[in-house]
Design a protein around this motif. Structure first.
Motif, short mmCIF file in Angstrom:
data_model
loop_
_atom_site.label_atom_id
_atom_site.label_comp_id
_atom_site.label_asym_id
_atom_site.label_seq_id
_atom_site.Cartn_x
_atom_site.Cartn_y
_atom_site.Cartn_z
N LEU A 8 93.45 21.59 -34.45
CA LEU A 8 92.24 21.44 -34.16
C LEU A 8 92.07 20.30 -33.18
O LEU A 8 92.86 19.21 -33.42
CB LEU A 8 91.28 21.30 -35.29
N SER A 9 91.20 20.49 -32.02
CA SER A 9 91.19 19.12 -31.09
C SER A 9 90.34 17.99 -32.10
O SER A 9 89.83 18.34 -33.10
CB SER A 9 90.32 19.63 -29.89
N LYS A 10 90.38 16.84 -31.58
CA LYS A 10 89.74 15.72 -32.14
C LYS A 10 88.10 15.86 -32.25
O LYS A 10 87.62 15.83 -33.56
CB LYS A 10 90.13 14.34 -31.52
N LYS A 11 87.67 16.56 -31.29
CA LYS A 11 86.37 16.75 -31.05
C LYS A 11 86.04 17.87 -32.15
O LYS A 11 84.93 17.86 -32.96
CB LYS A 11 85.93 17.48 -29.80
N ALA A 12 86.66 19.11 -32.36
CA ALA A 12 86.51 20.09 -33.20
C ALA A 12 86.47 19.60 -34.41
O ALA A 12 85.78 19.79 -35.50
CB ALA A 12 87.39 21.08 -32.93
N THR A 17 83.95 18.20 -39.94
CA THR A 17 83.94 17.38 -41.03
C THR A 17 82.24 16.63 -41.08
O THR A 17 82.15 16.40 -42.21
CB THR A 17 84.81 15.83 -40.98
N ASN A 18 81.77 17.00 -40.16
CA ASN A 18 80.26 16.33 -40.25
C ASN A 18 79.27 17.46 -40.74
O ASN A 18 78.18 17.22 -40.96
CB ASN A 18 79.81 15.68 -38.92
N LEU A 19 79.87 18.77 -40.92
CA LEU A 19 78.86 19.81 -41.13
C LEU A 19 78.55 19.80 -42.69
O LEU A 19 79.40 19.30 -43.53
CB LEU A 19 79.53 21.20 -40.77
N ASN A 20 77.64 20.46 -43.32
CA ASN A 20 77.65 20.64 -44.56
C ASN A 20 78.51 21.59 -45.25
O ASN A 20 79.20 22.27 -44.55
CB ASN A 20 76.11 21.06 -44.94
N TRP A 56 77.05 29.39 -35.20
CA TRP A 56 77.86 28.50 -34.58
C TRP A 56 79.12 29.40 -33.71
O TRP A 56 79.21 30.45 -33.78
CB TRP A 56 78.78 27.95 -35.77
N ARG A 57 79.31 28.78 -32.93
CA ARG A 57 80.65 29.11 -31.86
C ARG A 57 81.73 28.55 -31.97
O ARG A 57 81.88 27.22 -32.01
CB ARG A 57 80.01 29.33 -30.32
N GLU A 71 89.35 24.57 -29.72
CA GLU A 71 89.07 23.42 -28.92
C GLU A 71 87.65 22.87 -28.96
O GLU A 71 87.41 21.84 -28.78
CB GLU A 71 88.93 24.01 -27.45
N LYS A 72 86.77 23.95 -29.69
CA LYS A 72 85.25 23.33 -29.86
C LYS A 72 84.86 24.22 -30.65
O LYS A 72 84.76 25.13 -31.07
CB LYS A 72 84.77 23.42 -28.37
#
Length: 83
Positions: A8-12, A17-20, A56-57, A71-72
């Motif tokens: 996983l990219s850092k962004k992904a 982790t911030n999702l419910n 979600w994508r 990536e995202k």
């Protein structure tokens, strides 16, 4: 995913982790079931694919034969914007 390394990219990772928890679970299930699922080539970016998980994508690629790079991860509307 037999012997396929998942990155996983850092962004992904940050988005995930911030999702419910229920949304996290649905997205992770989709990722672990690649190449099954609603997957299409991502238009405009060669070698990148998109996985649809509800609204979600997940944009991903195969940098190596035995590796998937997430990536995202973003909501449907934001997935198609740059950045």
């Amino acid at each position: 995913m037999n012997n396929i390394k998942l990155k996983l990219s850092k962004k992904a990772a940050k988005i995930l982790t911030n999702l419910n928890k229920p949304t996290q679970s649905r997205i992770l299930t989709g990722i672990y079931n690649i190449p099954k699922g609603n997957i299409k080539p991502f238009k405009g970016v060669d070698g990148t694919y998109r996985l649809r998980v509800g609204d979600w994508r997940v944009l991903f690629s195969y940098p190596n034969k035995n590796e998937i790079l997430i990536e995202k991860i973003s909501s449907r509307g934001d997935a198609y914007k740059g950045g």
